[in-house]
Design a protein around this motif. Structure first.
Motif, PDB file in Angstrom:
ATOM      1  N   THR A   1       0.735  -0.933  -0.134  1.00 10.71           N
ATOM      2  CA  THR A   1       0.059   0.278   0.054  1.00 10.71           C
ATOM      3  C   THR A   1       0.458   1.088   0.160  1.00 10.71           C
ATOM      4  OG1 THR A   1       0.130  -0.136   3.142  1.00 10.71           O
ATOM      5  CG2 THR A   1      -1.827  -1.284   0.970  1.00 10.71           C
ATOM      6  N   TYR A   2       0.889   2.359  -0.429  1.00 13.18           N
ATOM      7  CA  TYR A   2       1.547   3.460  -0.408  1.00 13.18           C
ATOM      8  C   TYR A   2       0.013   4.410  -0.239  1.00 13.18           C
ATOM      9  CZ  TYR A   2       4.128   0.417  -3.332  1.00 13.18           C
ATOM     10  OH  TYR A   2       4.467  -1.087  -3.761  1.00 13.18           O
ATOM     11  N   GLU A   3       0.640   5.533   0.427  1.00 12.93           N
ATOM     12  CA  GLU A   3      -0.257   6.745   0.025  1.00 12.93           C
ATOM     13  C   GLU A   3       0.284   7.926   0.894  1.00 12.93           C
ATOM     14  OE1 GLU A   3      -3.446   6.574   4.256  1.00 12.93           O
ATOM     15  OE2 GLU A   3      -2.747   4.691   3.723  1.00 12.93           O
ATOM     16  N   PRO A   4       0.015   9.238   0.928  1.00 10.63           N
ATOM     17  CA  PRO A   4      -0.820   9.652   0.195  1.00 10.63           C
ATOM     18  C   PRO A   4       0.210  10.073  -0.878  1.00 10.63           C
ATOM     19  CG  PRO A   4       0.344  11.712   1.101  1.00 10.63           C
ATOM     20  CD  PRO A   4       0.421  10.653   1.937  1.00 10.63           C
ATOM     21  N   VAL A   5      -1.031   9.513  -1.819  1.00 16.60           N
ATOM     22  CA  VAL A   5      -0.565   9.362  -3.287  1.00 16.60           C
ATOM     23  C   VAL A   5      -1.278   9.418  -4.720  1.00 16.60           C
ATOM     24  CG1 VAL A   5       1.198   7.903  -3.298  1.00 16.60           C
ATOM     25  CG2 VAL A   5      -1.296   6.951  -4.061  1.00 16.60           C
TER      26      VAL A   5
ATOM     27  N   THR B   1      -0.419  16.084  -1.921  1.00 22.68           N
ATOM     28  CA  THR B   1      -0.357  17.046  -1.313  1.00 22.68           C
ATOM     29  C   THR B   1      -1.227  15.993  -0.380  1.00 22.68           C
ATOM     30  OG1 THR B   1      -1.917  18.372  -2.580  1.00 22.68           O
ATOM     31  CG2 THR B   1       1.094  18.787  -2.168  1.00 22.68           C
ATOM     32  N   GLY B   2      -1.778  16.880   0.835  1.00 23.52           N
ATOM     33  CA  GLY B   2      -2.670  17.120   1.795  1.00 23.52           C
ATOM     34  C   GLY B   2      -2.391  16.116   2.686  1.00 23.52           C
ATOM     35  N   PRO B   3      -3.589  15.549   3.807  1.00 27.83           N
ATOM     36  CA  PRO B   3      -3.184  15.390   4.958  1.00 27.83           C
ATOM     37  C   PRO B   3      -1.542  14.279   4.958  1.00 27.83           C
ATOM     38  CG  PRO B   3      -5.653  14.973   4.408  1.00 27.83           C
ATOM     39  CD  PRO B   3      -4.746  15.346   3.051  1.00 27.83           C
ATOM     40  N   SER B   4      -0.927  14.963   5.716  1.00 30.08           N
ATOM     41  CA  SER B   4       0.394  13.890   6.012  1.00 30.08           C
ATOM     42  C   SER B   4       0.602  14.040   7.527  1.00 30.08           C
ATOM     43  CB  SER B   4       1.567  13.736   5.055  1.00 30.08           C
ATOM     44  OG  SER B   4       2.201  13.660   5.481  1.00 30.08           O
ATOM     45  N   HIS B   5       1.131  12.732   8.732  1.00 27.15           N
ATOM     46  CA  HIS B   5       1.824  13.076   9.358  1.00 27.15           C
ATOM     47  C   HIS B   5       2.941  13.595   8.936  1.00 27.15           C
ATOM     48  CE1 HIS B   5       1.081   8.598   8.480  1.00 27.15           C
ATOM     49  NE2 HIS B   5       2.834   8.641   8.680  1.00 27.15           N
ATOM     50  N   CYS B   6       3.748  13.823   8.062  1.00 23.21           N
ATOM     51  CA  CYS B   6       5.186  14.094   8.191  1.00 23.21           C
ATOM     52  C   CYS B   6       4.969  15.080   8.038  1.00 23.21           C
ATOM     53  CB  CYS B   6       5.984  13.172   7.439  1.00 23.21           C
ATOM     54  SG  CYS B   6       6.145  11.880   7.110  1.00 23.21           S
ATOM     55  N   ALA B   7       6.143  16.420   8.668  1.00 26.64           N
ATOM     56  CA  ALA B   7       5.850  17.766   8.293  1.00 26.64           C
ATOM     57  C   ALA B   7       6.432  18.067   6.826  1.00 26.64           C
ATOM     58  CB  ALA B   7       6.929  18.657   9.079  1.00 26.64           C
ATOM     59  N   ALA B   8       7.287  17.425   6.689  1.00 21.86           N
ATOM     60  CA  ALA B   8       7.748  17.522   5.407  1.00 21.86           C
ATOM     61  C   ALA B   8       7.464  16.684   3.957  1.00 21.86           C
ATOM     62  CB  ALA B   8       9.834  17.405   5.126  1.00 21.86           C
ATOM     63  N   GLY B   9       6.952  16.368   4.367  1.00 24.21           N
ATOM     64  CA  GLY B   9       6.237  14.796   3.395  1.00 24.21           C
ATOM     65  C   GLY B   9       6.322  13.449   3.172  1.00 24.21           C
ATOM     66  N   CYS B  10       5.863  12.473   3.565  1.00 26.31           N
ATOM     67  CA  CYS B  10       6.375  11.371   3.135  1.00 26.31           C
ATOM     68  C   CYS B  10       5.798  10.723   2.462  1.00 26.31           C
ATOM     69  CB  CYS B  10       6.796  11.138   4.161  1.00 26.31           C
ATOM     70  SG  CYS B  10       5.381  10.475   5.622  1.00 26.31           S
ATOM     71  N   LEU B  11       6.042   9.170   2.019  1.00 27.85           N
ATOM     72  CA  LEU B  11       5.201   8.144   1.693  1.00 27.85           C
ATOM     73  C   LEU B  11       4.577   7.388   2.608  1.00 27.85           C
ATOM     74  CD1 LEU B  11       3.411   6.824  -0.854  1.00 27.85           C
ATOM     75  CD2 LEU B  11       5.896   5.156  -1.206  1.00 27.85           C
ATOM     76  N   HIS B  12       3.814   6.910   2.869  1.00 29.53           N
ATOM     77  CA  HIS B  12       3.257   6.073   3.922  1.00 29.53           C
ATOM     78  C   HIS B  12       3.362   4.314   2.998  1.00 29.53           C
ATOM     79  CE1 HIS B  12       2.140   3.609   7.445  1.00 29.53           C
ATOM     80  NE2 HIS B  12       1.043   2.430   6.953  1.00 29.53           N
ATOM     81  N   TRP B  13       4.176   3.592   3.595  1.00 25.77           N
ATOM     82  CA  TRP B  13       4.240   2.079   2.925  1.00 25.77           C
ATOM     83  C   TRP B  13       3.875   1.127   3.789  1.00 25.77           C
ATOM     84  CZ3 TRP B  13       9.949   0.193   1.632  1.00 25.77           C
ATOM     85  CH2 TRP B  13       9.563  -1.106   0.735  1.00 25.77           C
ATOM     86  N   GLY B  14       2.633   0.386   3.084  1.00 25.53           N
ATOM     87  CA  GLY B  14       2.803  -0.508   4.249  1.00 25.53           C
ATOM     88  C   GLY B  14       2.883  -1.894   3.303  1.00 25.53           C
ATOM     89  N   LEU B  15       2.503  -3.281   3.685  1.00 27.48           N
ATOM     90  CA  LEU B  15       3.088  -4.464   3.665  1.00 27.48           C
ATOM     91  C   LEU B  15       1.714  -5.080   4.191  1.00 27.48           C
ATOM     92  CD1 LEU B  15       4.102  -6.579   1.406  1.00 27.48           C
ATOM     93  CD2 LEU B  15       5.798  -7.029   3.503  1.00 27.48           C
ATOM     94  N   LEU B  16       0.443  -5.963   3.532  1.00 24.89           N
ATOM     95  CA  LEU B  16      -0.342  -6.778   4.285  1.00 24.89           C
ATOM     96  C   LEU B  16      -0.471  -8.494   3.577  1.00 24.89           C
ATOM     97  CD1 LEU B  16      -1.965  -4.244   4.211  1.00 24.89           C
ATOM     98  CD2 LEU B  16      -3.163  -4.972   5.170  1.00 24.89           C
TER      99      LEU B  16
END
Length: 166
Positions: free
Chosen positions: A93-97, A118-133
């Motif tokens: 999974t990849y977000e916010p993208v 852009t949009g809601p992010s919990h990283c001040a400078a921007g980040c990619l949240h990468w998940g695996l399930l």
């Protein structure tokens, strides 16, 4: 290599072909690591955050088929079911993208599939949240990467001057 969870069924291992970081070259900064919750609904961090400002290209970490490309709770999300990873298959999974591929598309490892949005992010400078399930169980996405990609260069000790001898 960081663990992916319990037994062999939870380890992505060598099946499924090439693997790569979804952002950054040669290695992105991991802003926040994987911290699995103690219970299914408990607090934790169900993925890793990789430093990536908005507009950064996002690459598929492994080959697979896009199973979701859209918005969830106001954030762009992309989900890819990985090829040859068992039953149920592993999903990244990849977000916010902002997805650049549609549901059903076949993708290859390293293919640009989205951009960090852009949009809601919990990283001040921007980040990619990468998940695996696998199914409904979250795993450490870093376990997808081969050890050679995860290794950091060796530490180098610098001489220290001006410290009196004991």
């Amino acid at each position: 290599m960081p663990g992916g969870g319990g037994g062999p069924a939870d380890r992505p291992g060598g099946r499924g072909g090439a693997r790569s970081w979804p952002v950054g070259a040669p290695r992105p900064l991991v802003v926040r690591g994987w911290a699995p919750p103690a219970s299914p609904y408990g607090p934790g961090h169900r993925g890793v955050d990789l430093a990536a400002p908005p507009g950064t290209p996002v690459r598929a970490a492994a080959a697979g088929r896009v199973t979701f490309a859209g918005r969830v709770a106001g954030r762009g999300v992309l989900v890819i079911s990985l090829t040859d990873t068992g039953d149920p298959p592993l999903r990244t999974t990849y977000e916010p993208v902002r997805p650049l591929v549609d549901k059903g598309a076949e993708v290859t490892a390293g293919q640009v599939v989205a951009t960090v949005d852009t949009g809601p992010s919990h990283c001040a400078a921007g980040c990619l949240h990468w998940g695996l399930l696998r199914g409904t169980r979250y795993l450490n996405p870093l376990s997808l990467l081969p050890p050679r990609i995860l290794r950091r260069p060796p530490s180098r000790l610098l001489p220290v001057f001006g410290v009196p001898l004991p």
